[in-house]
Scaffold this motif. Structure first.
Motif, short mmCIF file in Angstrom:
data_model
loop_
_atom_site.label_atom_id
_atom_site.label_comp_id
_atom_site.label_asym_id
_atom_site.label_seq_id
_atom_site.Cartn_x
_atom_site.Cartn_y
_atom_site.Cartn_z
N GLN A 120 40.73 -43.17 87.09
CA GLN A 120 40.44 -43.53 88.40
C GLN A 120 41.60 -44.00 89.21
O GLN A 120 41.75 -43.65 90.40
CB GLN A 120 39.44 -45.03 88.21
CG GLN A 120 39.14 -45.68 89.70
CD GLN A 120 38.42 -47.09 89.33
OE1 GLN A 120 38.81 -47.53 88.46
NE2 GLN A 120 37.24 -47.34 90.02
N PHE A 121 42.72 -44.44 88.55
CA PHE A 121 44.00 -44.78 89.06
C PHE A 121 44.68 -43.54 89.51
O PHE A 121 44.95 -43.41 90.65
CB PHE A 121 44.84 -45.71 88.15
CG PHE A 121 45.93 -45.57 88.91
CD1 PHE A 121 46.34 -46.57 89.92
CD2 PHE A 121 47.31 -44.98 88.49
CE1 PHE A 121 47.85 -47.10 90.51
CE2 PHE A 121 48.54 -45.35 89.08
CZ PHE A 121 48.79 -46.31 89.94
N MET A 122 44.48 -42.47 88.80
CA MET A 122 45.00 -41.11 88.99
C MET A 122 44.42 -40.60 90.44
O MET A 122 45.17 -39.96 91.28
CB MET A 122 44.97 -40.21 87.77
CG MET A 122 45.31 -38.92 88.00
SD MET A 122 45.33 -37.96 86.65
CE MET A 122 43.51 -37.05 86.90
N LEU A 123 43.27 -40.73 90.54
CA LEU A 123 42.53 -40.12 91.60
C LEU A 123 42.72 -41.04 92.81
O LEU A 123 42.92 -40.53 93.93
CB LEU A 123 41.03 -40.16 91.37
CG LEU A 123 40.62 -39.08 90.33
CD1 LEU A 123 39.01 -39.11 90.00
CD2 LEU A 123 40.80 -37.58 90.79
N GLU A 124 42.86 -42.29 92.71
CA GLU A 124 43.28 -43.13 93.78
C GLU A 124 44.93 -43.10 94.36
O GLU A 124 45.12 -43.67 95.68
CB GLU A 124 42.99 -44.74 93.49
CG GLU A 124 41.33 -44.72 93.41
CD GLU A 124 41.24 -46.32 93.03
OE1 GLU A 124 41.87 -47.05 92.47
OE2 GLU A 124 39.91 -46.79 93.32
N PHE A 125 45.71 -42.60 93.37
CA PHE A 125 47.04 -42.75 93.48
C PHE A 125 47.44 -41.98 94.78
O PHE A 125 48.53 -42.76 95.73
CB PHE A 125 47.71 -41.99 92.37
CG PHE A 125 49.35 -42.39 92.56
CD1 PHE A 125 49.87 -43.61 92.23
CD2 PHE A 125 50.18 -41.41 93.03
CE1 PHE A 125 51.26 -43.99 92.32
CE2 PHE A 125 51.45 -41.60 92.98
CZ PHE A 125 52.00 -42.78 92.75
N PRO A 126 47.05 -40.77 95.15
CA PRO A 126 47.50 -40.16 96.53
C PRO A 126 47.11 -41.41 97.90
O PRO A 126 47.96 -41.11 98.80
CB PRO A 126 46.78 -38.77 96.67
CG PRO A 126 46.49 -38.46 95.01
CD PRO A 126 46.14 -39.94 94.48
N ASN A 127 46.14 -41.62 97.90
CA ASN A 127 45.73 -42.44 99.01
C ASN A 127 46.56 -43.88 98.98
O ASN A 127 46.67 -44.29 100.13
CB ASN A 127 44.26 -42.96 98.77
CG ASN A 127 43.10 -41.74 98.97
OD1 ASN A 127 43.53 -40.98 99.60
ND2 ASN A 127 41.96 -42.07 98.30
#
Length: 138
Positions: A120-127
């Motif tokens: 989840q963090f990996m996917l949210e990181f760019p945002n």
């Protein structure tokens, strides 16, 4: 006639195919019925088999499981009590309901909750980085 229109109709009992020799086995439910229903709704929304979900989590495959799907999985992830309950079940696994089976598959992988949180963090990181850059630019 009046009687034939409103009288109770008797229907013939349907026979099972396959020659079942006894009572049909019922699914074993270990999880609360409301929780079970919520988990099933979330899993149906993902439109993937439990095996594919598990594989996508383990490989952190963002094309198969986008952020919205990961968030949905986080919301239905079993708590400690539910994990103990399904992992401690010693009966026939085939008789477990679909929610109990997916909970068992989650519990069979060490650190599954942590993996899901990291995914989840990996996917949210760019945002997160974009919003941080914008706030620093102001």
């Amino acid at each position: 006639t009046f009687e034939s229109t409103f009288s109770e109709r008797k229907t013939a009992a349907k026979k099972k195919k396959g020659g079942g020799a006894g009572k049909a086995q019922t699914k074993t439910k270990l999880v609360d019925s409301k929780r079970d229903q919520n988990v099933k709704i979330a899993l149906n929304a993902l439109r993937m088999s439990p095996d594919r979900i598990l594989s996508a989590i383990l490989s952190m495959h963002h094309d198969i499981l986008p952020l919205e799907s990961v968030n949905k999985l986080m919301s239905i992830f079993p708590n400690e009590e539910e994990l103990k309950l399904v992992m401690g079940y010693r009966g026939n696994i085939a008789l477990l309901g679909s929610t109990e089976k997916i909970f068992r598959s989650f519990g069979s992988v060490y650190g599954m909750r942590t993996r899901l949180e990291l995914f989840q963090f990996m996917l949210e990181f760019p945002n997160l980085t974009d919003s941080l850059e914008r706030s620093l630019a102001d």
